[in-house]
Design a protein around this motif. Structure first.
Motif, PDB file in Angstrom:
ATOM      1  N   ILE B  66       0.840  -1.192   0.000  1.00 14.32           N
ATOM      2  CA  ILE B  66       0.000   0.000   0.000  1.00 14.32           C
ATOM      3  C   ILE B  66       0.877   1.244   0.000  1.00 14.32           C
ATOM      4  O   ILE B  66       1.900   1.298   0.675  1.00 14.32           O
ATOM      5  CB  ILE B  66      -0.943  -0.026   1.235  1.00 14.32           C
ATOM      6  N   PHE B  86      -5.450   2.411  -3.134  1.00 16.12           N
ATOM      7  CA  PHE B  86      -4.462   2.260  -2.066  1.00 16.12           C
ATOM      8  C   PHE B  86      -3.057   2.497  -2.599  1.00 16.12           C
ATOM      9  O   PHE B  86      -2.087   2.230  -1.902  1.00 16.12           O
ATOM     10  CB  PHE B  86      -4.529   0.854  -1.471  1.00 16.12           C
ATOM     11  N   ARG B  88      -1.710   0.797  -4.930  1.00 12.41           N
ATOM     12  CA  ARG B  88      -1.094  -0.456  -5.374  1.00 12.41           C
ATOM     13  C   ARG B  88      -1.056  -0.506  -6.888  1.00 12.41           C
ATOM     14  O   ARG B  88      -1.937   0.038  -7.559  1.00 12.41           O
ATOM     15  CB  ARG B  88      -1.887  -1.644  -4.814  1.00 12.41           C
ATOM     16  N   ARG B  93      -1.114  -6.433  -9.735  1.00 10.82           N
ATOM     17  CA  ARG B  93      -2.281  -7.122  -9.171  1.00 10.82           C
ATOM     18  C   ARG B  93      -3.004  -7.939 -10.232  1.00 10.82           C
ATOM     19  O   ARG B  93      -3.504  -9.023  -9.959  1.00 10.82           O
ATOM     20  CB  ARG B  93      -3.232  -6.120  -8.517  1.00 10.82           C
ATOM     21  N   PRO B 246     -10.212  -9.324   0.719  1.00  9.76           N
ATOM     22  CA  PRO B 246      -9.065  -8.442   0.627  1.00  9.76           C
ATOM     23  C   PRO B 246      -7.934  -8.938   1.519  1.00  9.76           C
ATOM     24  O   PRO B 246      -8.219  -9.550   2.553  1.00  9.76           O
ATOM     25  CB  PRO B 246      -9.603  -7.099   1.143  1.00  9.76           C
ATOM     26  N   PRO B 247      -6.707  -8.697   1.157  1.00  4.97           N
ATOM     27  CA  PRO B 247      -6.280  -7.913  -0.006  1.00  4.97           C
ATOM     28  C   PRO B 247      -6.019  -8.758  -1.257  1.00  4.97           C
ATOM     29  O   PRO B 247      -5.347  -8.297  -2.157  1.00  4.97           O
ATOM     30  CB  PRO B 247      -4.963  -7.305   0.499  1.00  4.97           C
ATOM     31  N   GLY B 252     -12.311  -9.903  -9.976  1.00  2.00           N
ATOM     32  CA  GLY B 252     -13.669  -9.472  -9.652  1.00  2.00           C
ATOM     33  C   GLY B 252     -13.689  -8.431  -8.541  1.00  2.00           C
ATOM     34  O   GLY B 252     -14.372  -7.411  -8.628  1.00  2.00           O
ATOM     35  N   ILE B 255     -12.467  -4.999  -9.716  1.00  2.00           N
ATOM     36  CA  ILE B 255     -13.498  -4.224 -10.415  1.00  2.00           C
ATOM     37  C   ILE B 255     -14.469  -3.628  -9.409  1.00  2.00           C
ATOM     38  O   ILE B 255     -14.884  -2.471  -9.514  1.00  2.00           O
ATOM     39  CB  ILE B 255     -14.254  -5.123 -11.417  1.00  2.00           C
ATOM     40  N   THR B 269     -11.076  -0.032 -13.013  1.00  2.00           N
ATOM     41  CA  THR B 269     -12.109  -0.969 -13.432  1.00  2.00           C
ATOM     42  C   THR B 269     -11.770  -1.650 -14.757  1.00  2.00           C
ATOM     43  O   THR B 269     -12.040  -2.831 -14.935  1.00  2.00           O
ATOM     44  CB  THR B 269     -13.443  -0.208 -13.610  1.00  2.00           C
ATOM     45  N   GLY B 273     -11.160  -6.141 -15.971  1.00  2.00           N
ATOM     46  CA  GLY B 273     -12.252  -6.640 -16.817  1.00  2.00           C
ATOM     47  C   GLY B 273     -11.705  -7.212 -18.115  1.00  2.00           C
ATOM     48  O   GLY B 273     -12.127  -8.283 -18.566  1.00  2.00           O
TER      49      GLY B 273
END
Lengths: 530, 300, 308
Positions: B66, B86, B88, B93, B246-247, B252, B255, B269, B273
């Motif tokens: 973070i 955050f 990140r 990710r 989390p984290p 999904g 998003i 977002t 996706g």
């Protein structure tokens, strides 16, 4: 050719039906000038005051019904149907003198009997109310609840306009209880007529009447022209149910809503905008946002571990980034503005080294693992994700566990989770609301003391404070109690939330109040809608 | 009869395939290789597996780190996909997300297929009341709104990756059970098997030597096609907040967290996706190709 | 035929029974007290006990189940624990909204699917064909909730053409985005099927005959080829319609659409047992009915299909 025709017909039919359904359901917006356009994020759970236990329904009930007394803009309690009241010397007996001539919207006059009926209704298990605790300090309430008495002996009707309430023992914040939604007055004949559907056909004596309610779409209220304090300035209120903040923003920008709460993701865009600046209001809520720690469960029964948790989390940075400007750092359980809050007390500073030290002293030099439980909510997830990262920094491996509300409460009542995220909103504006339910050991679990905090000295002090009627003395006691619990770090103290709202220039007398159910929207007005 | 069941009837009457060996499988692979679209799907799937396995080496940043000072940065050279609320790195990710999707997909498919095969074989082999019961159970599973069923299970149990793949697997067993039952019935009624039984060959051996080779193709097809559905289910549940907690960088839930910043930071977002889309596309194409290659009769 | 229909309907009863049983067991075996979701943040144990008693939650499970089934038989699905409203009333209120969304999605899906499919089929292997089929593949692969969010981002937030979400009292402009979102998947399927079927038909003899007679190409495609596409389209729509009713959970919750899916989702998250029971049962009924209807529709459209 014939076959072709048939297939085309069937296809055309589907098409036509859908078009018909499309347009058949179309509806226009209420364009009346004197209608206040507002919104709710969810359909109200109920409009029956006895069943209301959330802020959303409480706010609406306050518009439809009146009680003996009501909340003012701040912590003050104002006369409502009760014109005046006397409190006996021993502070155990309250005698209310009702305004004559107040009528329910069905035309019948409100009497002291209606209050007796309404209060007993909340206590009666048949009503399925969960707000019995509001009246439990009244003499005879416990016997009535257990089915041992026909009525509550402490609620006496002296005559049509005089009501006497006797308490088991002196209780300073009691008047505030009577301004809660559960204490609003309802007419017996209508409740019996509609039974469990009373919420769909609410009849009260408040300034507004329910005109229509299309569930999950909108509610329409109309001004009660016979309201005892005079008809509201506006003729109606349109509550639209809009669950998504993005839509709220779009509708507000299009002028279809008269106000909105500013979404946190767009805070800067609104607050920095000179066009809207004059129309932005903020209000600190009487609410704690905290992470409760299970004070009985090792290793969290060690004060040092609990303090370490408080030092480990950089609450100030979380507030600054995730919730810019939207709260005040918590330095205790009692929010600012309430009797007993202490502006001198310092919040836990961010000090990861101190946290590591304390953990080492407590016997956890390599850190520890814990579970933090929470409700299903993206906003909460966001906050806890940040907390989780800070805890990881000092060697605390926190796992976040999402549960539904019922399951979360059950687990907490059984003392299962190590910690849990929770908020605590004032039911009445008194420091007692933030101490007795939350930290007295009789209230472990459902009563509100979910942290299972237990300190006999604190218990005794809380009991003394509840009986103390002198404000200055009570303030001293409240501060002492809150300070002790804070020192012992019963929670991870986060913040007191602040909400920001923006309204359209054409709205007059738009206010934010300390209590969620204080506003009756009597003098709210609209001048030439843009 | 729906086309689905029609498809299965055609299977019932099918001749038992030859035993596992060079011939038909090599033939299938040759057919698959000629199918350019399927090979693209295979490529995507292989790439994903690589990414999943090597996420730790490929990711430029720690996906959990973070950095509140650098939140919601738009895509740039240092953060290819930008940063989330955050701070990140979304690219890192997203890479890690591949691992989670594949894990949940493979595990849940394994659960679904094991359950389906077991129940299907039981129903087909023993017949009678047991068969009736299991088949009615599959009807019930089909009548249940699947996503709501999943939501119900994950909300009731503790939401976690384990719950997730168990739930997705549990909800998806019914089609496989029907397929297996049909296979067993077809095998049972085959003259060849009757002969084998008459000669005194044991049940276990019949299942091993005749039933399983016959079923391998549909199982492989179902595995690949089901992966797409399972990954989609995982994404949907995590989007609702009932999936990965989390984290964990699940696509999904990424998003879902980006939703509030759709206006100010759409990249949060958009990229996860696209990752889901590409993955599901890969498995769909591969599944289509495998079906064409392994079982030309099943072609729709 | 009649016999077949009756048999199918009789077969449905044990299935629905199974659905209620599975739902019931699932809800009651998992931990968690529904009464606790009814009460606020402060309550006492006596209240909880008396509420449990009032709601008959202390009865043995089989008794509770039988009571529920008895209610269902009489058409009473009970009342919501949270709002105390009759579940049947709420379902009948939400269902038209879901239907409306589902029908609109079907219309959108068919229109987009046919147009894209025809474009592909008219000039196969052209750039348009490739673009269209890429669209179709993408439509099947991306998650519906993501499509919804991207549509909101582009159409509502950037272009400000339509409201981002909500029901708006039923105004059509609130319907368009959710309908497109929900219809995307089916439209992709329909596009692929339209293309495949039309390519097949175009090579058939009677089309050649029609063409040689001098009919304009447009009409050739329309009258003969489309007829053949109809059955697969109905198949797709029929199969998807069932999932529209429950699968619209995500679309409905993204767009705040007051339909059955969102209603059920919220009930699950709040542990509102009677609502979950009732809604799942209702959806199962609709689902099996639609399946039956689709099967019957086949026999009307395609006389080759016969029923035993």
């Amino acid at each position: 050719m014939k076959e072709n025709l048939g297939s085309w017909l069937s296809y055309g039919l589907i098409f036509t039906v859908s078009i018909l359904i499309w347009f058949g359901c179309g509806g226009g917006r209420n364009q009346e000038a004197k209608v206040y356009h507002t919104y709710l994020s969810a359909d109200p759970t109920t409009l029956d005051p006895a069943l209301s236990n959330d802020a959303g329904s409480g706010e609406l009930c306050a518009l439809l019904y009146d009680g003996l007394v009501r909340f003012g803009a701040g912590t003050e309690i104002l006369p409502d149907i009760a014109e005046s009241w006397d409190i006996s010397a021993d502070s155990k007996t309250y005698t209310f003198h009702l305004r004559p001539g107040v009528r329910f919207t069905n035309g019948r006059e409100v009497t002291a009997w209606d209050f007796k009926y309404s209060f007993e209704r909340v206590l009666n298990p048949k009503s399925k109310s969960s707000r019995g605790w509001v009246f439990q300090d009244i003499l005879g309430a416990v016997a009535f609840l257990a089915g041992k008495a026909e009525g509550v002996s402490g609620i006496q009707v002296l005559d049509e306009v005089t009501l006497r309430i006797s308490l088991v023992e002196p209780f300073a914040p009691f008047l505030g209880f009577l301004a809660m939604p559960a204490a609003l007055v309802v007419p017996l004949e209508e409740v019996e007529r509609w039974g469990e559907d009373f919420s769909e056909h609410p009849v009260g004596c408040g300034p507004w009447k329910l005109e229509g309610w299309v569930h999950d779409d909108h509610l329409q209220l109309r001004a009660n022209e016979d309201y005892f304090a005079g008809s509201p300035k506006l003729s109606g209120i349109l509550y639209r149910i809009i669950p998504e903040t993005m839509t709220v923003t779009a509708e507000f920008e299009a002028g279809n809503l008269d106000w909105m709460s500013i979404p946190s993701a767009e805070f800067d865009r609104w607050v920095e905008n000179p066009k809207w600046k004059p129309y932005i209001l903020s209000q600190l809520k009487l609410q704690d946002t905290y992470i409760g720690i299970n004070n009985q469960k090792p290793p969290f029964n060690d004060i040092r571990v609990r303090q370490a948790l408080n030092y480990a989390v950089d609450v100030a940075t979380i507030m600054k980034t995730i919730r810019p400007g939207r709260g005040i750092r918590a330095n205790g359980a009692i929010p600012p503005g309430l009797l007993g809050s202490d502006p001198q007390r310092k919040a836990y500073p961010y000090d990861p080294n101190r946290a590591r030290q304390l953990l080492a002293q407590a016997g956890y030099p390599d850190g520890l693992s814990m579970e933090i439980w929470k409700m299903q909510s993206p906003e909460v997830t966001r906050i806890l994700e940040a907390v989780q990262a800070y805890l990881a920094d000092v060697g605390i491996r926190a796992e976040i566990i999402s549960r539904d509300w019922g399951m979360l409460k059950q687990a907490i009542n059984r003392g299962e989770p190590d910690a849990y995220y929770m908020t605590w909103l004032a039911d009445y504006p008194d420091g007692e609301n933030f101490l007795f339910p939350t930290f007295h050991s009789v209230n472990w679990g459902g009563g509100g003391n979910r942290a299972r905090y237990k300190n006999e000295q604190v218990d005794a002090l809380i009991e003394r404070a509840r009986r103390t009627l002198d404000d200055a003395q009570r303030e001293q006691l409240y501060r002492k109690i809150d300070g002790t619990v804070f020192e012992e770090a019963a929670w991870i103290y986060l913040w007191y939330p602040k909400i920001f709202v923006v309204h359209q220039p054409w709205l007059r007398n738009f206010r934010q109040n300390l209590m969620f159910n204080a506003d009756k929207l009597l003098d709210l007005d609209i001048v030439e809608r843009g | 009869m729906s086309p689905e069941t029609k498809m299965k009837t055609s299977q019932e009457t099918k001749e038992p395939q030859e035993r596992l060996g060079g011939g038909p499988w090599y033939e299938a692979w040759r057919r698959l290789r000629r199918n350019r679209i399927a090979m693209f799907g295979l490529g995507v799937v292989l790439c994903l597996m690589l990414v999943g396995a090597l996420a730790g080496l490929m990711a430029p940043y720690d996906p959990y780190q973070i950095d509140l000072e650098n939140r919601l940065l738009p895509p740039s050279r240092s953060h290819l996909f930008g940063t989330d609320d955050f701070g990140r790195d979304i690219f890192s990710r997203t890479l890690y997300g591949a691992r989670i999707s594949l894990e949940v997909g493979i595990l849940s498919r394994s659960v679904a297929l094991s359950l389906g095969i077991l129940l299907g074989v039981l129903a087909g082999y023993f017949g009678g009341k047991l068969d009736q019961l299991i088949m009615r159970l599959t009807d019930v599973m089909f009548a249940f709104p699947a996503l709501l069923f999943l939501i119900g299970i994950t909300a009731a149990l503790k939401p976690s990756l384990t719950t997730l793949f168990l739930a997705i697997g549990f909800v998806g067993w019914a089609p496989m059970a029907r397929l297996m039952r049909a296979q067993v019935l077809a095998t049972k009624e085959n003259d060849y098997i009757t002969a084998a039984r008459a000669v005194g060959i044991g049940t276990g051996r019949i299942i091993r030597r005749h039933l399983f080779p016959n079923c391998l193709a549909p199982v492989i097809i179902s595995f690949s096609m089901g992966m797409a559905a399972a990954i989609m289910a995982e994404a949907s549940l995590s989007f609702i907040g009932l999936g990965a907690q989390p984290p964990t960088p699940s696509w999904g839930s990424m998003i879902s967290l980006g939703r509030e910043y759709l206006r100010s930071a759409p990249w949060v977002t958009v990229y996860p996706g696209l990752a889901i889309g590409l993955t599901v596309l890969g498995f769909n194409l591969l599944g289509d190709g495998l079906r064409d290659a392994l079982d030309p009769k099943m072609k729709v | 035929m009649t016999e077949y229909v009756i048999r199918r309907i009789l077969l449905v009863i044990p299935v629905l029974f199974g659905v209620t049983l599975v739902t019931f067991v699932l809800m009651y075996v998992v931990p968690g007290d529904p009464v606790l979701s009814m009460v606020g943040e402060r309550y006492d144990q006596e209240t909880i006990e008396s509420l449990r008693a009032e709601l008959h939650l202390n009865d043995p499970l089989p008794v509770q189940y039988l009571r529920y089934i008895w209610g269902v038989v009489r058409g009473d699905l009970g009342r919501s624990f949270i709002t105390r409203r009759p579940v049947m009333e709420s379902i009948l209120e939400k269902f038209p909204n879901t239907l409306r969304l589902a029908f609109s999605a079907m219309v959108v899906a068919t229109l987009i699917g046919l147009v894209v499919g025809i474009i592909s089929a008219v000039k196969p292997y052209s750039i348009w064909d490739r673009l269209s089929m890429t669209f179709a593949l993408a439509g099947i692969s991306v998650p519906v909730f993501w499509v919804g969010l991207i549509l909101i981002l582009i159409v509502a937030v950037q272009l400000r053409l339509l409201p981002p979400s909500g029901f708006g009292g039923g105004h059509i402009k609130y319907l368009i985005l959710p309908a497109i979102t929900l219809g995307t998947r089916s439209s992709a399927f329909i596009a692929r099927m339209t293309r495949a079927n039309m390519l097949e038909v175009i090579h058939e003899d009677y089309i050649r005959t029609a063409r040689s007679k001098g009919l304009r190409e447009f009409w050739v495609i329309n009258k003969h080829a489309l007829r053949n596409v109809l059955i697969p389209i109905i198949t797709v729509l029929g199969m998807d319609f069932g999932s529209y009713l429950s699968g619209s959970v995500l679309t409905e919750s993204i767009f705040g659409w007051p339909g059955l899916g969102r209603y059920t989702l919220l009930a699950i998250l709040k542990r509102d047992f009677p609502v979950i029971q009732g809604a799942v049962l209702f959806m199962a009924v609709v689902f099996v009915t639609v399946n039956l209807a689709v099967d019957l529709l086949y026999s009307v459209l395609d006389p080759r299909i016969r029923y035993k």
